[in-house]
Design an enzyme around this catalytic site. Structure first.
Site, PDB file in Angstrom:
ATOM      1  N   ARG A  65      47.189  57.969  -4.738  1.00  0.00           N
ATOM      2  CA  ARG A  65      46.755  57.366  -3.471  1.00  0.00           C
ATOM      3  C   ARG A  65      45.255  57.529  -3.236  1.00  0.00           C
ATOM      4  O   ARG A  65      44.662  56.789  -2.463  1.00  0.00           O
ATOM      5  CB  ARG A  65      47.568  57.940  -2.300  1.00  0.00           C
ATOM      6  CG  ARG A  65      47.769  56.894  -1.228  1.00  0.00           C
ATOM      7  CD  ARG A  65      48.438  57.383   0.049  1.00  0.00           C
ATOM      8  NE  ARG A  65      49.633  58.146  -0.111  1.00  0.00           N
ATOM      9  CZ  ARG A  65      49.698  59.475   0.086  1.00  0.00           C
ATOM     10  NH1 ARG A  65      48.626  60.161   0.434  1.00  0.00           N
ATOM     11  NH2 ARG A  65      50.833  60.104  -0.069  1.00  0.00           N
ATOM     12  N   TYR A 119      33.519  36.821  12.576  1.00  0.00           N
ATOM     13  CA  TYR A 119      34.681  36.294  11.851  1.00  0.00           C
ATOM     14  C   TYR A 119      35.904  36.414  12.771  1.00  0.00           C
ATOM     15  O   TYR A 119      36.113  37.466  13.395  1.00  0.00           O
ATOM     16  CB  TYR A 119      34.827  37.165  10.600  1.00  0.00           C
ATOM     17  CG  TYR A 119      35.957  36.857   9.674  1.00  0.00           C
ATOM     18  CD1 TYR A 119      36.072  35.612   9.064  1.00  0.00           C
ATOM     19  CD2 TYR A 119      36.888  37.841   9.354  1.00  0.00           C
ATOM     20  CE1 TYR A 119      37.103  35.364   8.170  1.00  0.00           C
ATOM     21  CE2 TYR A 119      37.907  37.601   8.455  1.00  0.00           C
ATOM     22  CZ  TYR A 119      38.015  36.351   7.876  1.00  0.00           C
ATOM     23  OH  TYR A 119      39.025  36.114   6.999  1.00  0.00           O
ATOM     24  N   ASP A 191      29.215  43.166   8.732  1.00  0.00           N
ATOM     25  CA  ASP A 191      30.027  42.447   7.756  1.00  0.00           C
ATOM     26  C   ASP A 191      29.028  41.674   6.887  1.00  0.00           C
ATOM     27  O   ASP A 191      28.451  40.680   7.316  1.00  0.00           O
ATOM     28  CB  ASP A 191      30.984  41.503   8.499  1.00  0.00           C
ATOM     29  CG  ASP A 191      31.893  40.727   7.554  1.00  0.00           C
ATOM     30  OD1 ASP A 191      31.504  40.527   6.384  1.00  0.00           O
ATOM     31  OD2 ASP A 191      32.977  40.307   7.995  1.00  0.00           O
ATOM     32  N   LYS A 216      35.764  37.573  -1.892  1.00  0.00           N
ATOM     33  CA  LYS A 216      34.845  36.442  -1.998  1.00  0.00           C
ATOM     34  C   LYS A 216      33.955  36.544  -3.247  1.00  0.00           C
ATOM     35  O   LYS A 216      34.417  36.301  -4.329  1.00  0.00           O
ATOM     36  CB  LYS A 216      34.016  36.348  -0.706  1.00  0.00           C
ATOM     37  CG  LYS A 216      34.848  36.501   0.570  1.00  0.00           C
ATOM     38  CD  LYS A 216      35.754  35.304   0.829  1.00  0.00           C
ATOM     39  CE  LYS A 216      36.830  35.561   1.869  1.00  0.00           C
ATOM     40  NZ  LYS A 216      36.359  35.923   3.195  1.00  0.00           N
TER      41      LYS A 216
HETATM   42  C1  LIG Z   1      37.045  36.422   4.320  1.00  0.00           C
HETATM   43  C2  LIG Z   1      36.208  37.230   5.211  1.00  0.00           C
HETATM   44  C3  LIG Z   1      36.626  38.484   5.627  1.00  0.00           C
HETATM   45  C4  LIG Z   1      37.998  39.037   5.329  1.00  0.00           C
HETATM   46  O1  LIG Z   1      38.247  39.219   4.022  1.00  0.00           O
HETATM   47  P1  LIG Z   1      39.740  39.201   3.406  1.00  0.00           P
HETATM   48  O2  LIG Z   1      39.509  39.833   2.078  1.00  0.00           O
HETATM   49  O3  LIG Z   1      40.145  37.768   3.346  1.00  0.00           O
HETATM   50  O4  LIG Z   1      40.600  40.006   4.308  1.00  0.00           O
HETATM   51  C5  LIG Z   1      35.780  39.224   6.407  1.00  0.00           C
HETATM   52  N1  LIG Z   1      34.584  38.745   6.785  1.00  0.00           N
HETATM   53  C6  LIG Z   1      34.145  37.538   6.408  1.00  0.00           C
HETATM   54  C7  LIG Z   1      32.815  37.083   6.858  1.00  0.00           C
HETATM   55  C8  LIG Z   1      34.949  36.729   5.621  1.00  0.00           C
HETATM   56  O5  LIG Z   1      34.547  35.511   5.295  1.00  0.00           O
END
Ligand SMILES: *Cc1c(COP(=O)(O)O)cnc(C)c1O
Length: 404
Positions: A65, A119, A191, A216
């Protein structure tokens, strides 16, 4: 020369490939990539070794874990790319990284100040889960940094930023906003999914935590979900504990895929950035388009800040139709051959979704400096296709809007 002195492109190649993860003790040679260590149980030498325990940090065999060498290699690689970070925690998705970070840094009675262009799932975390726990969230206009100080109360513990913001893509003045937060003893979380550490260094611009959806750009091939939070000590320890309380762990197979994606992230981002800029400029010349919201495009909201603070871009941007209703926008999207309709971005393939920023804004509307046209937009994620093919596809889309 240490790894951190090398240029980012070189670091992407070296990152996370420590000798202890790519060689076998006593055997000459080794392998290029840290292998996939599938493991739940980690073994101890004897009862005394078990009783000794292990430091609560990456790199120590303890139990699955807390990850194993494959996950540690990815953490190590991401920490190496993130200027000023002492560690990185991995999460099963970007949203999980955001939720755990906010839970780690906030407690009942605290306040969160959230950028109004966040987001959408970040808003849902704040106004859903955090609210239920007695944590209050207020939004602020990221393009008016001088108003942030007025919003901060004694109860405010975290300012959450995103730059460029979701859908409207405006770049905000991160150093000014984080300086105000710091002056008031408030932590700044960002973020940084859009830019990645190759395009923007959050900790060097005053942020305390840098969050990324690895789904991404890092994954880059639309085949994995993962998130990360990187920070300096002692903040990273608070996030690590929160991840452990919640039993958050990622699979070694996904960590290996993410490491594989990381190696080519630099060339992919260069390519999608230049294609996006070419397409954004073409869109700007079209009469069907009221505004192109692409941080790399001169005149876009926050473009000067992007030039000042960023070292790169990516393929994700939006544009607003001059005149269109939802049906015409639907015909535009449906007619495209090369753009898939779907969430996410950062993969090798182009994507499109309708974008209605108004729906996820509180009291601050989108940037006043832009022409709101019909108010209806789309968000494009430009992939690795030839940009001239993508432009032709979009041209057909505009033609399809006219034919009912
Ligand atoms: C896609 C995204 C997220 C979340 O990511 P996931 O891996 O899909 O949970 C967070 N912030 C931004 C700006 C995003 O585009």
């Amino acid at each position: 020369m240490s790894e951190k002195e090398h240029k980012p492109a070189t670091r992407l190649v070296e990152a996370g490939r420590r000798k202890e993860w790519t060689t076998a003790p006593g055997k000459p040679g080794g392998v290029v990539n840290p292998p996939v260590w599938r493991s739940s149980t980690h073994l101890y030498e004897n009862v005394a070794d078990l009783a000794k325990g292990r430091p609560n940090a990456d790199g120590h065999f303890y139990y699955g874990r807390r990850g194993g060498p494959t996950q540690w290699a990815l953490c190590d690689a991401l920490t190496g790319l993130e200027e000023g970070a002492d560690g990185t925690e991995l999460f099963p998705s970007g949203v999980a990284a955001i939720a755990a970070t906010l839970l780690a840094l906030l407690k009942p009675g605290d306040e969160l100040l959230l950028t109004d262009n966040a987001y959408e799932p970040t808003r849902t975390i704040a106004f859903g889960m955090l609210k239920r726990m007695g944590i209050t969230t207020r939004t602020f206009d990221p393009m008016q940094p001088e108003t942030l100080a007025e919003e901060i109360t004694d109860k405010c513990k975290v300012v959450m930023l995103e730059s460029p913001g979701s859908l409207t893509m405006e770049v905000c003045d991160v150093p000014s906003l984080t300086a105000i937060a710091r002056e008031h003893g408030v932590l700044s979380v960002i973020d940084n999914t859009w830019a990645s550490p190759l395009g923007f260094s959050p900790l060097a611009h005053g942020c305390d935590v840098s969050i990324m959806s690895l789904t991404k750009h890092v994954g880059g091939h639309s085949d994995l979900m993962m998130g990360s939070a990187s920070a300096a000590a002692p903040v990273i320890e608070r996030i690590r504990l929160q991840a452990q309380y919640m039993g958050q762990v990622v699979s070694p197979d996904d960590a290996a895929l993410a490491l594989r994606g990381l190696r080519t992230m630099g060339v992919r981002l260069k390519r999608t950035t230049s294609s996006a800029l070419e397409i954004a400029k073409w869109l700007e010349s079209r009469s069907e388009v009221a505004a192109v919201l692409c941080p790399m495009l001169p005149g876009a909201p926050g473009h000067d800040l992007w030039r000042r603070d960023f070292t790169g871009g990516c393929g994700l941007f939006s544009f607003i139709f001059a005149e269109a209703d939802k049906a015409a926008r639907g015909r535009f999207i449906d007619s495209l051959d090369l753009f898939g309709i779907g969430f996410s971005w950062g993969g090798y393939e182009s994507l499109i979704i309708p974008a209605d920023p108004e729906r996820i804004r509180d009291h601050h509307t989108w940037p006043q400096s832009i022409d709101h046209g019909s108010g209806l937009g789309v968000r494009l994620a430009i992939g690795l296709e030839d940009p001239s093919d993508l432009i032709r596809d979009l041209e057909d889309g505009f033609a399809a809007m006219e034919t009912k």
